[in-house]
Scaffold this motif. Structure first.
Motif, PDB file in Angstrom:
ATOM      1  N   VAL A   1       1.028  -1.286   0.195  1.00 32.82           N
ATOM      2  CA  VAL A   1      -0.057  -0.044   0.272  1.00 32.82           C
ATOM      3  C   VAL A   1       0.756   0.985   0.171  1.00 32.82           C
ATOM      4  N   THR A   2       0.630   2.081  -0.710  1.00 33.87           N
ATOM      5  CA  THR A   2       1.814   3.163  -1.281  1.00 33.87           C
ATOM      6  C   THR A   2       0.557   4.440  -0.398  1.00 33.87           C
ATOM      7  N   SER A   3       1.709   4.948  -0.193  1.00 30.96           N
ATOM      8  CA  SER A   3       0.801   7.035   0.706  1.00 30.96           C
ATOM      9  C   SER A   3       1.345   8.337   0.286  1.00 30.96           C
ATOM     10  N   GLY A   4       1.711   8.757  -1.606  1.00 30.02           N
ATOM     11  CA  GLY A   4       2.713   8.919  -2.102  1.00 30.02           C
ATOM     12  C   GLY A   4       1.796  10.568  -2.409  1.00 30.02           C
ATOM     13  N   LEU A   5       2.394  11.484  -3.219  1.00 35.53           N
ATOM     14  CA  LEU A   5       1.426  12.381  -4.243  1.00 35.53           C
ATOM     15  C   LEU A   5       0.948  11.724  -5.394  1.00 35.53           C
ATOM     16  N   PRO A   6       1.141  10.602  -6.434  1.00 28.68           N
ATOM     17  CA  PRO A   6       1.196  10.177  -7.456  1.00 28.68           C
ATOM     18  C   PRO A   6      -0.948   9.262  -7.126  1.00 28.68           C
ATOM     19  N   LYS A   7      -0.760   8.886  -5.280  1.00 24.56           N
ATOM     20  CA  LYS A   7      -1.939   8.140  -5.556  1.00 24.56           C
ATOM     21  C   LYS A   7      -2.948   9.469  -4.847  1.00 24.56           C
ATOM     22  N   PHE A   8      -2.103  10.189  -3.843  1.00 22.52           N
ATOM     23  CA  PHE A   8      -3.603  11.602  -3.745  1.00 22.52           C
ATOM     24  C   PHE A   8      -4.140  12.069  -5.287  1.00 22.52           C
ATOM     25  N   LEU A   9      -3.229  12.430  -5.792  1.00 17.60           N
ATOM     26  CA  LEU A   9      -3.439  13.198  -7.260  1.00 17.60           C
ATOM     27  C   LEU A   9      -4.477  11.789  -8.125  1.00 17.60           C
ATOM     28  N   ALA A  10      -3.956  10.700  -7.939  1.00 18.20           N
ATOM     29  CA  ALA A  10      -4.811   9.492  -9.256  1.00 18.20           C
ATOM     30  C   ALA A  10      -5.999   9.663  -8.088  1.00 18.20           C
ATOM     31  N   THR A  11      -6.151   9.628  -6.817  1.00 21.01           N
ATOM     32  CA  THR A  11      -7.745   9.154  -6.185  1.00 21.01           C
ATOM     33  C   THR A  11      -8.224  10.170  -6.095  1.00 21.01           C
ATOM     34  N   SER A  12      -7.065  11.737  -5.952  1.00 18.70           N
ATOM     35  CA  SER A  12      -8.210  13.341  -5.991  1.00 18.70           C
ATOM     36  C   SER A  12      -8.726  13.190  -7.183  1.00 18.70           C
TER      37      SER A  12
ATOM     38  N   LEU B   1     -12.804  13.170  -7.079  1.00 13.81           N
ATOM     39  CA  LEU B   1     -13.777  14.259  -7.947  1.00 13.81           C
ATOM     40  C   LEU B   1     -14.666  14.573  -8.580  1.00 13.81           C
ATOM     41  N   SER B   2     -14.169  13.869  -9.858  1.00 17.37           N
ATOM     42  CA  SER B   2     -14.617  14.001 -11.412  1.00 17.37           C
ATOM     43  C   SER B   2     -16.368  13.459 -11.102  1.00 17.37           C
ATOM     44  N   LEU B   3     -15.341  12.518 -10.202  1.00 17.35           N
ATOM     45  CA  LEU B   3     -17.641  11.317  -9.686  1.00 17.35           C
ATOM     46  C   LEU B   3     -18.500  11.777  -9.088  1.00 17.35           C
ATOM     47  N   CYS B   4     -17.638  12.589  -7.980  1.00 14.07           N
ATOM     48  CA  CYS B   4     -18.406  13.138  -6.914  1.00 14.07           C
ATOM     49  C   CYS B   4     -19.060  14.848  -7.564  1.00 14.07           C
ATOM     50  N   LEU B   5     -18.525  15.463  -7.976  1.00 12.05           N
ATOM     51  CA  LEU B   5     -18.931  16.034  -8.327  1.00 12.05           C
ATOM     52  C   LEU B   5     -20.549  16.166  -9.719  1.00 12.05           C
TER      53      LEU B   5
ATOM     54  N   LEU C   1     -13.060  21.527  -3.225  1.00  8.98           N
ATOM     55  CA  LEU C   1     -12.660  21.610  -1.777  1.00  8.98           C
ATOM     56  C   LEU C   1     -13.036  20.916  -1.111  1.00  8.98           C
ATOM     57  N   ARG C   2     -13.547  20.849  -0.910  1.00  7.64           N
ATOM     58  CA  ARG C   2     -14.416  19.560   0.567  1.00  7.64           C
ATOM     59  C   ARG C   2     -14.341  18.177   0.237  1.00  7.64           C
ATOM     60  N   ASP C   3     -14.160  18.153  -1.195  1.00 12.37           N
ATOM     61  CA  ASP C   3     -13.757  16.572  -1.681  1.00 12.37           C
ATOM     62  C   ASP C   3     -11.976  16.620  -1.495  1.00 12.37           C
TER      63      ASP C   3
ATOM     64  N   THR D   1     -11.174  15.857   1.979  1.00 13.22           N
ATOM     65  CA  THR D   1     -11.834  14.227   2.619  1.00 13.22           C
ATOM     66  C   THR D   1     -10.933  13.051   1.459  1.00 13.22           C
ATOM     67  N   VAL D   2     -10.644  13.217   0.347  1.00 13.26           N
ATOM     68  CA  VAL D   2      -9.785  12.420   0.021  1.00 13.26           C
ATOM     69  C   VAL D   2      -8.376  12.314   0.987  1.00 13.26           C
ATOM     70  N   PHE D   3      -7.726  13.653   0.820  1.00 14.08           N
ATOM     71  CA  PHE D   3      -5.822  13.351   1.374  1.00 14.08           C
ATOM     72  C   PHE D   3      -6.348  12.935   2.680  1.00 14.08           C
ATOM     73  N   ALA D   4      -7.553  13.668   3.377  1.00  8.24           N
ATOM     74  CA  ALA D   4      -7.377  13.018   5.059  1.00  8.24           C
ATOM     75  C   ALA D   4      -8.015  11.229   4.880  1.00  8.24           C
ATOM     76  N   SER D   5      -8.385  10.920   4.379  1.00  8.57           N
ATOM     77  CA  SER D   5      -8.520   9.340   3.902  1.00  8.57           C
ATOM     78  C   SER D   5      -7.649   8.476   2.969  1.00  8.57           C
ATOM     79  N   PHE D   6      -6.771   8.618   2.591  1.00  8.03           N
ATOM     80  CA  PHE D   6      -5.927   7.936   1.805  1.00  8.03           C
ATOM     81  C   PHE D   6      -4.808   7.836   2.111  1.00  8.03           C
ATOM     82  N   ASN D   7      -3.964   9.327   2.168  1.00  9.53           N
ATOM     83  CA  ASN D   7      -2.301  10.056   2.745  1.00  9.53           C
ATOM     84  C   ASN D   7      -2.494  10.012   4.347  1.00  9.53           C
TER      85      ASN D   7
END
Length: 268
Positions: free
Chosen positions: A107-118, A122-126, A155-157, A160-166
């Motif tokens: 399991v990773t926790s770096g910038l690529p994961k944050f950018l991809a999951t964000s 974001l696209s699905l949530c918006l 911004l909200r999402d 949440t994504v950063f707090a949830s995956f990183n």
């Protein structure tokens, strides 16, 4: 002579299947409750219904007519949102383990994961939020969602994504150091971090959510009135969002991670 890079491609197709199965299982598990809470918050903000009445009505519908609830558009939107988000996170972990020739359950926790999951979230949530806002507003002819509302939702999402995956992989060791064996006797530090981080960030993200909804629901309102509206709704809405985010990224995140880890051990 340059060293030869070996990728861990063993059972890659099966590993991606595990990623999808884990994501879909977690998505199906959390979607009913999140659908109910999201609709309740939006109906309460628009004045269409109170939060309590909306939650009660939807719970009754889920219990008495579950087939209708589970084939409804709101449920499908939530299921797609969280399955897609979990799948993206899983796929990044699989890609990382493949390229770095590491264990399949890494399991990773770096910038690529944050950018991809964000990006995925974001696209699905918006899209989900634009549909929910129109479906459950009081406007007879739903209007387009304002760009500022979409920005606030984004911004909200992101929070949440950063707090949830990183944050959880970074927070877990600190919890273990701080509370030690006392914590581990009840729950692992990784599980505690997965629940705590997404819940805590709702204190900050809830006002963004409420302001975005108010901008859609009320035209020509002065800033002071908007602040008062957000402040009056913040308490119960924050609790409601914590109640939805804990299953979404807490329970759902734990189920997704544990199911993926267990299944990966069988295909590696």
């Amino acid at each position: 002579m340059a060293p030869v890079t070996t990728w861990n491609t063993k059972n890659l197709g099966l590993r991606l299947g595990v990623d999808l199965a884990s994501a879909a299982t977690a998505g199906a598990l959390v979607a009913p409750l999140i659908t109910i809470i999201d609709r309740g918050i939006i109906e309460n903000s628009s004045g269409r219904n109170t939060l309590g009445q909306s939650l009660q009505s939807q719970l009754k519908n889920l219990l008495l007519r579950p087939h209708r609830f589970l084939i409804s558009k709101p449920f499908a939107l939530i299921f797609a949102l969280y399955t897609g988000t979990y799948m993206t996170a899983n796929a990044i972990d699989t890609a990382s383990s493949t390229l770095r020739s590491e264990s399949a359950d890494k399991v990773t926790s770096g910038l690529p994961k944050f950018l991809a999951t964000s990006t995925a979230n974001l696209s699905l949530c918006l899209y989900k939020d634009s549909q929910f806002t129109k479906l459950f507003s009081t406007h007879k002819s739903p209007r387009p969602v304002p760009p500022l509302t979409m920005l606030l939702f984004a911004l909200r999402d992101s929070c949440t994504v950063f707090a949830s995956f990183n944050v959880p992989p970074l927070l877990a060791p600190r919890l273990a150091d701080r509370f030690g064996a006392g914590l581990e006797r009840h729950v692992s530090s990784a599980t505690a971090a997965q629940f705590l981080a997404p819940a805590a960030v709702q204190v900050v993200s809830t006002p963004l959510h409420l302001l975005g909804l108010d901008l859609y629901n009320r035209d020509g309102v002065r800033a002071r009135e908007r602040v008062a509206k957000v402040a009056s709704e913040w308490g119960k809405s924050c609790l409601a969002r914590i109640a939805r985010i804990v299953p979404a990224f807490g329970l759902g995140g734990v189920v997704n991670a544990r199911m993926r880890c267990g299944l990966m051990a069988g295909v590696e």
